[in-house]
Design a protein around this motif. Sequence first.
Motif, PDB file in Angstrom:
ATOM      1  N   ASN A  13       3.902   0.385   1.239  1.00  0.00           N
ATOM      2  CA  ASN A  13       3.897  -0.870   2.039  1.00  0.00           C
ATOM      3  C   ASN A  13       2.335  -1.463   1.948  1.00  0.00           C
ATOM      4  OD1 ASN A  13       3.265  -2.269   4.424  1.00  0.00           O
ATOM      5  ND2 ASN A  13       4.953  -1.194   5.521  1.00  0.00           N
ATOM      6  N   THR A  16       2.169  -3.256  -1.594  1.00  0.00           N
ATOM      7  CA  THR A  16       3.122  -4.076  -1.785  1.00  0.00           C
ATOM      8  C   THR A  16       2.290  -5.293  -1.219  1.00  0.00           C
ATOM      9  OG1 THR A  16       4.908  -2.884  -2.005  1.00  0.00           O
ATOM     10  CG2 THR A  16       5.281  -5.074  -1.514  1.00  0.00           C
ATOM     11  N   GLN A  17       1.859  -5.018   0.138  1.00  0.00           N
ATOM     12  CA  GLN A  17       1.078  -6.292   0.990  1.00  0.00           C
ATOM     13  C   GLN A  17      -0.132  -6.784   0.211  1.00  0.00           C
ATOM     14  OE1 GLN A  17      -0.084  -5.688   5.168  1.00  0.00           O
ATOM     15  NE2 GLN A  17       1.463  -4.075   5.212  1.00  0.00           N
ATOM     16  N   SER A  33       3.250 -11.214   3.416  1.00  0.00           N
ATOM     17  CA  SER A  33       3.031  -9.828   2.930  1.00  0.00           C
ATOM     18  C   SER A  33       3.380  -8.561   3.834  1.00  0.00           C
ATOM     19  CB  SER A  33       1.434  -9.475   2.631  1.00  0.00           C
ATOM     20  OG  SER A  33       0.676  -9.448   3.871  1.00  0.00           O
ATOM     21  N   GLY A  37       5.905  -6.150   2.488  1.00  0.00           N
ATOM     22  CA  GLY A  37       5.554  -4.695   2.178  1.00  0.00           C
ATOM     23  C   GLY A  37       6.433  -3.740   3.197  1.00  0.00           C
ATOM     24  N   TYR A 100      -5.780  -3.624   6.847  1.00  0.00           N
ATOM     25  CA  TYR A 100      -4.994  -2.580   6.162  1.00  0.00           C
ATOM     26  C   TYR A 100      -5.138  -1.079   6.928  1.00  0.00           C
ATOM     27  CZ  TYR A 100      -4.024  -5.595   2.157  1.00  0.00           C
ATOM     28  OH  TYR A 100      -3.684  -6.581   1.423  1.00  0.00           O
TER      29      TYR A 100
END
Length: 128
Positions: A13, A16-17, A33, A37, A100
């Motif tokens: 996740n 991917t973001q 994103s 994600g 994040y």
Amino acid sequence: MYSIFALIAMIVNITTQDIVIRHYNGAFAILASLIIGTGAGLVVKYVLDKRYIFRFHAQNATHDGKTFVLYTLMGVITTVVFWGFEFGFDFFFKTKEMRYAGGALGLAIGYLCKYKLDKRYVFRTDPA
């Protein structure tokens, strides 16, 4: 095993973001994103949970599709938690790293709840 699979899905996740953010920085970059994600992590987690955690065997493709839809619906609840943390950390700290970190914390909390929801409603062993 569930914790390891949750960690794998979290890595998918967040990675991917980060890939999306690196390639698109328009007005909706963070939202895009998060959506992409979340989708990537969802598919990875479904396959791992279905096979290794719940040892679920779909009767056919239609049954598997319906199970995935139910799995996704249960994920909507936990995604609100995840996105809330990520957007909240982004708002308060204004750095990619903290966004994040908030996402990872939200995912961890969400996965704890999701296991219980999936066990009870998605991969239940009793016929309904």
